[in-house]
Motif scaffolding. Sequence first.
Motif, PDB file in Angstrom:
ATOM      1  N   ARG A  76       1.022   7.822   5.331  1.00 14.16           N
ATOM      2  CA  ARG A  76       0.451   8.783   5.869  1.00 14.16           C
ATOM      3  C   ARG A  76      -1.117   8.890   6.102  1.00 14.16           C
ATOM      4  O   ARG A  76      -1.610   8.971   6.984  1.00 14.16           O
ATOM      5  N   ALA A  77      -1.597   8.164   4.975  1.00 12.34           N
ATOM      6  CA  ALA A  77      -3.021   7.908   4.983  1.00 12.34           C
ATOM      7  C   ALA A  77      -3.511   6.992   5.897  1.00 12.34           C
ATOM      8  O   ALA A  77      -4.497   6.775   6.401  1.00 12.34           O
ATOM      9  N   GLU A  78      -2.565   6.105   6.104  1.00 18.10           N
ATOM     10  CA  GLU A  78      -2.896   4.977   7.283  1.00 18.10           C
ATOM     11  C   GLU A  78      -2.871   5.698   8.846  1.00 18.10           C
ATOM     12  O   GLU A  78      -3.313   5.315   9.665  1.00 18.10           O
ATOM     13  N   TYR A  90       0.868  -1.402   0.113  1.00 16.37           N
ATOM     14  CA  TYR A  90       0.000   0.004  -0.060  1.00 16.37           C
ATOM     15  C   TYR A  90       0.792   1.228   0.025  1.00 16.37           C
ATOM     16  O   TYR A  90       2.003   1.363   0.740  1.00 16.37           O
ATOM     17  N   GLY A  91       0.306   2.220  -0.827  1.00 18.47           N
ATOM     18  CA  GLY A  91       0.880   3.519  -0.834  1.00 18.47           C
ATOM     19  C   GLY A  91       0.167   4.584  -1.542  1.00 18.47           C
ATOM     20  O   GLY A  91      -0.737   4.349  -2.242  1.00 18.47           O
ATOM     21  N   SER A  92       0.095   5.936  -0.617  1.00 16.11           N
ATOM     22  CA  SER A  92      -0.682   6.911  -1.265  1.00 16.11           C
ATOM     23  C   SER A  92       0.369   7.866  -1.908  1.00 16.11           C
ATOM     24  O   SER A  92      -0.290   8.943  -2.378  1.00 16.11           O
ATOM     25  N   ARG A  93       1.401   7.653  -1.753  1.00 10.45           N
ATOM     26  CA  ARG A  93       2.257   8.757  -2.100  1.00 10.45           C
ATOM     27  C   ARG A  93       3.058   8.425  -3.526  1.00 10.45           C
ATOM     28  O   ARG A  93       2.872   7.336  -3.931  1.00 10.45           O
ATOM     29  N   ASN A 129       7.125   7.584   8.552  1.00  5.57           N
ATOM     30  CA  ASN A 129       6.132   8.140   7.397  1.00  5.57           C
ATOM     31  C   ASN A 129       6.661   7.971   6.109  1.00  5.57           C
ATOM     32  O   ASN A 129       7.706   8.682   5.717  1.00  5.57           O
ATOM     33  N   PHE A 187      -5.889   8.410   8.308  1.00  4.75           N
ATOM     34  CA  PHE A 187      -7.360   8.026   7.891  1.00  4.75           C
ATOM     35  C   PHE A 187      -7.936   9.155   7.303  1.00  4.75           C
ATOM     36  O   PHE A 187      -9.289   9.090   7.597  1.00  4.75           O
ATOM     37  N   ALA A 188      -7.593  10.228   6.532  1.00  2.04           N
ATOM     38  CA  ALA A 188      -8.175  11.121   6.118  1.00  2.04           C
ATOM     39  C   ALA A 188      -8.786  10.808   4.726  1.00  2.04           C
ATOM     40  O   ALA A 188      -8.419  11.067   3.685  1.00  2.04           O
ATOM     41  N   ILE A 189      -9.829  10.090   4.616  1.00  4.63           N
ATOM     42  CA  ILE A 189     -10.256   9.564   3.292  1.00  4.63           C
ATOM     43  C   ILE A 189     -11.478  10.588   2.845  1.00  4.63           C
ATOM     44  O   ILE A 189     -12.127  11.054   3.632  1.00  4.63           O
ATOM     45  N   LYS A 208       4.822   1.354   0.677  1.00  5.13           N
ATOM     46  CA  LYS A 208       5.614   0.966   2.110  1.00  5.13           C
ATOM     47  C   LYS A 208       6.751   0.185   1.835  1.00  5.13           C
ATOM     48  O   LYS A 208       7.906   0.445   2.557  1.00  5.13           O
TER      49      LYS A 208
END
Lengths: 356, 749
Positions: free
Chosen positions: A271-273, A118-121, A333, A276-278, A143
């Motif tokens: 950072r999203a984990e 998982y990764g949001s960057r 992070n 948790f700013a979905i 990650k």
Amino acid sequence: MSRTEADDTSGVGEAGGAAAPQIDASLYLHPHTLARLSSFELRAKMIVEGLSSGQHRSPYQGFSVEFAQHRPYTSGDDLRHLDWKVFARSDKLHLKQYQQETNLDLIVMVDCSGSMAYGSRTFADASGEGRTKSPDGRTHWSKFDHATALAAALSYITLRQGDRVGLEMFDEEVKLMLRRSSSQGTWRQIVSALASHPAHRTHVVVSPGDDPSPRSSDLRRAIDQTLGQITNRCILAIVSDFFMDLDMVRDALARARHARADVMAFQVMDRAELDFAIPDAAGGVLFEGLEGESLLKIDPRAIREAYLEAVRAHNTRLRTMMLGMGYDYALVNTHEFLGPALAAFVSRRNAQIKRH
Amino acid sequence: MTFLNPTLAFAALACVLAPVIIHLLFRRRRRPVEWGAMRFVLEAFRRHRRRLRLEQILLLAARTLAVLLLALAVGRPMLSGTTPLESRRPRDLFILIDNSVVSQVRSGNGTEFDGNKKAALRLLDELDSTRGDRAAVIALGAPAERLIAPPTNELGAARRALEALEPTDSGFDLRGAQAIVREIGEPTESRDASVAILSRLRAGAVNLQSEGTGGTSAGKGPPMLLTPPATEEADNCAIVQIEPLRSVLLRNGENAPTQQARVTLKRSGAWTSKPGQVTLRLRAATTHDSTQEQSWDKTLVRFAPGQETLSVLAPVAVSNVKGEAGPARPLWIEGRIDEDAVPGDNVFRRPWKTREQVRVVLIAPQAAPGTASGPESYSAADWFSLALSPTAAGAGIGLETESEPVRVLRVDPAHFSAGDLAAADAAIVTRPDLVEAGAWAILANFTQKGSLLVVTPAPQAGAQVWCDAFTKSLGLSWQFSRESREWSPPAGLVSAEIDQPLFASLGAELADLVKPVSVFRSLGVELKGEGTAVFRIGEESPFLVTARAGGAGSGLVVLFLSSPELAWTNLPAMPLMVPLVQEIVRQGVGLAAGPSTVVAGSSLDSPDELRRVEPAESGAVLGAARNASLLRRVDARGATRELIAVNPDSQASDTGVQPKERLAGYFKQTFGPGELAWIDTSDKPASVEGQGLLRTRNTPPIDLPLLIAGLVLLIADVAMSRWFSHAVRAETQAVAGTVRPESLAEAAA
């Protein structure tokens, strides 16, 4: 003297070795990170010195300590290491650096379970300039990518001071192992092995009557397998998100402690984990786990507090457990560059070593 | 439950499925978001699973209920047996407008009738035909008239009917209007019905003292709107009756140039407690007479304090009549009083019958030649002949002259026919025992056509068996004793009814004339409430009885209970005999023909055509006459048969005021207990006190309470969804970092 076992690769999984693709260092080590690593090279070395300080309380009092070279003074350096003779002769501040022989090895254990994928960057933001995709075509910085960078940095520091570094990748078990080596090609082998075996989400095939339980990492088994391969004391640098049962982690750490191995835990989280700013989505968000968990549609705002509380409790317990056993722990992070975090970690560790 | 807008309602109710459909559509189209820390999501979900489910159920219920309420607001449900949730159903408004004689009371620059009309027009303005509102207009002047009925949504037609409406001189026919409303206003669940009574409700319209508490109505009555009752007293005087003492003027007789008429006046209003005076003017007129001032005889009538009704004898000059009155130029008396609050009841007309001579048929056997040896042997018929023609030569026995005011014809009781009575004004039967049973029907028919019938007992002693046929034919319930009674010693006469119009002209002389009369024998009769005993024998037995034939309005029966023969009574030899018989015949003929006056609003049942003479000549008048007028009955040949005067309803012109609360109680009892509101009749824009029963125009096209409830529920739903989703607290501190991941935003979108 350091031993070189560059070609001595063995392991459960696929070996990196000569077959590993040539990976550019800047792919995982951002230039900024590399710059910082260069600046605290001495401290990185002192990490390893610190690792050996269990038997050698002071590196300057033992016979095995011998002078290696001088280095220009930089702000923040310990004044006790200044070479006053050089200062008197040249009116310049230099530090004395010592070459010492150690028998402590660093084994970097990288978690490659599904959750590490998982990764949001974005990849372009995290990696070196001009890189928008990973070697396997991903556009996001997972990650595992961050764990790869962290492992590369640790290996870089360790190899720069002549110590041996080994690599293990694990999920439910050890998937790949690179033997410890201090040769020049070791660092590239480690990075190539990590880049060649990225983490993937786990697809659980459910047969009739089977319980679709999640498939998370089994650190206890990985530690057992690792400790079974080594005979001397070593430092285990565990790089994982630690999304696992903490009782199992406690068991694993207890076994490492029993083997008199030192442990450094780097918990890698996106950072999203962490926050948790979905974004709002009408009717909720359909979450799909990466380790075979069942689908869940839910309004993220409805469980945000509970989620954050669960994460906070998990991390706090993990940190308490680590520190309680005398091990080092750092939360990393993925949206932050490694340099500052690593520097802070090394400084903190140095300070701890000095106190001893 | 039904809906005012069923199509909209069912379409909107289908929208209740919208939340479910939206949920299903979103569910199918949603893309999963990969998430690494799924164990914590699942843990948070497990911890709050019950609460989340409850929140979802509440949200779904709120959304569905909100849509349902909005659907109902559009559909406008109507619950059976109750009023709608709001007054949104189409309305039927029954406008009952008072145009009776008392509505002519002057008020400001106009009359109270003008105010009623204005209020009615305002009520019409409150209706909206586009919403299905309808109106019916019923005029309350008796008999109640359907101007616009049944209700129509052509409100313009109702407006025109109201604008063209004129006041009448008739009474206030609330009962008739109520019957019309019940007939045309069938209650339906889909419509509201209201009754608006636009009247100032003076005592002439609804007299609470005489009407008591009103009728009782079964069930709940319709909502009622009433104009507030008048509070200002209005001084009014009405001519109730004009009765000439001489009911028939005989041209062959010696008529005095000035006759007397008994005039009854009635006053109402605040001035009844004080002395008052009214100038009464009378005149006798024919169709060609002018109404100039000199032709009127004026009389000043004075009321005592507290006196409401007054009868006076007033002179009326017959000599002012131009030319000869006769069948072609019928005569009438007209009375007028000063202008007062109600102008309609200040005029009274009464036809005055004129005759060349009165023709009397004496139904008695011819006297046998040579038998008339003296008064002792005179039969009753002989005495009647003498009394009717006292100046005729030869003592009048069997004498027939055309110059006498009374012409007597004698026919055989055993052999007479209807033809013998065709030209007669009166018939005198002195030998009823000789009249065959079938011939009594001829006499009854003759009487009921407006003639006078005088009957005496059979002079012979023994059973009076004719009585049964007589009473049966004439429809009387009298019960005779059959056998004559002998009075020993002879009994004297007592005048029982001094004010009897039959002997009105005799006046005070009657008492003196009666005194010497003795009765030796008489026939007993029990009147059973029918007829009037004018004279009595002593205090017990009637001597002279008058009655209307069969209870009808016309025709007069005069019955002697003692035969005018010397063996029965000494009346024939007394001075009373001639004036008694003369008055019986002369007045009786006039009384038998009836007064020829009707009260405005009464039905005019006439076999012939009626044409108006006064106030202006017009064509045929049909049905009921609601305004005072003088009509002439014209036969098929165009000849005038008689005059008929339509006079104002003086009972309905009482201007007394009455308390509001008691009137409200009266109407609630009459129409049934229901909502009752008083209409504001001021010049402000139309408004209704209390319940606001007529807010149809301003009513929104959807049900406002339901709409508000639906919107409130929607707002509550939004608030609940925000609260349940913890959106307010979404910006709280995270474990680390506060920047949202852009990649997730893309994935969620």
